[in-house]
Motif scaffolding. Structure first.
Motif, mmCIF file in Angstrom:
data_model
loop_
_atom_site.group_PDB
_atom_site.id
_atom_site.type_symbol
_atom_site.label_atom_id
_atom_site.label_comp_id
_atom_site.label_asym_id
_atom_site.label_seq_id
_atom_site.Cartn_x
_atom_site.Cartn_y
_atom_site.Cartn_z
ATOM 1 N N LEU A 1 0.812 -4.548 4.453
ATOM 2 C CA LEU A 1 0.771 -4.386 3.475
ATOM 3 C C LEU A 1 0.816 -3.230 2.413
ATOM 4 N N HIS B 1 4.607 -7.087 1.855
ATOM 5 C CA HIS B 1 4.736 -6.472 2.879
ATOM 6 C C HIS B 1 6.317 -5.732 2.941
ATOM 7 N N GLN C 1 -0.097 1.780 1.162
ATOM 8 C CA GLN C 1 -0.983 1.381 2.224
ATOM 9 C C GLN C 1 -2.440 0.868 2.167
#
Length: 162
Positions: free
Chosen positions: A3, A71, A97
């Motif tokens: 993600l 994602h 991230q």
């Protein structure tokens, strides 16, 4: 796929141009295999320091802030970052991230929300842990002192002496 938070700062644009810029950014993410989970507008804010617009070389002091949660693979991250940073409507793009273990799961308890504030556990915790300033403490002390003085006191009557 990990993600990522894609933070995007755009120039000050009209609503129509802003919509086109966001659509272009979202399509860029989707074309490179990203799955967009959430799009947030963080509003129109002043920048912490002066930035320069790419095409016009004009100074930018305030702009629109947006946050995409998506994602995507690492290769797609590099490609989309290069494409979004070269977009003329964006001032800055960062891809960070997100560690999924650090995200907090928020549970909504409707029964707790529907209670009056005096009965809620969260409000009770806030009251216990609140910090009061000196002036507030003095006002509370004086008010309780006045209330105490206004209550009629009954003193014990001594028994009669023999």
């Amino acid at each position: 796929m990990p993600l990522y938070e894609v933070s995007m700062i755009t120039r000050s644009l009209s609503k129509a141009d802003l919509l086109k810029a966001l659509t272009r950014a979202g399509n860029t993410l989707l074309d490179h295999g990203a799955v967009i989970e959430k799009v947030e507008s963080l509003g129109h804010r002043d920048l912490p320091y002066k930035r320069i617009a790419k095409q016009t070389n004009e100074p930018v002091y305030a702009s629109n802030f947006f946050l995409f949660k998506a994602h995507m693979s690492r290769e797609a991250r590099q490609k989309t970052k290069s494409i979004l940073t070269h977009d003329l409507d964006t001032v800055q793009v960062d891809l960070i991230q997100v560690d999924p273990s650090k995200e907090q799961k928020v549970e909504c308890n409707l029964e707790e929300i529907l209670k009056s504030p005096a009965e809620r556990q969260a409000v009770a915790e806030l009251r216990e842990n609140q910090k009061m300033g000196h002036f507030t403490r003095q006002m509370i002390y004086k008010r309780t002192e006045k209330e105490w003085k206004s209550i009629p006191k009954s003193y014990p009557i001594a028994p009669p002496r023999p």
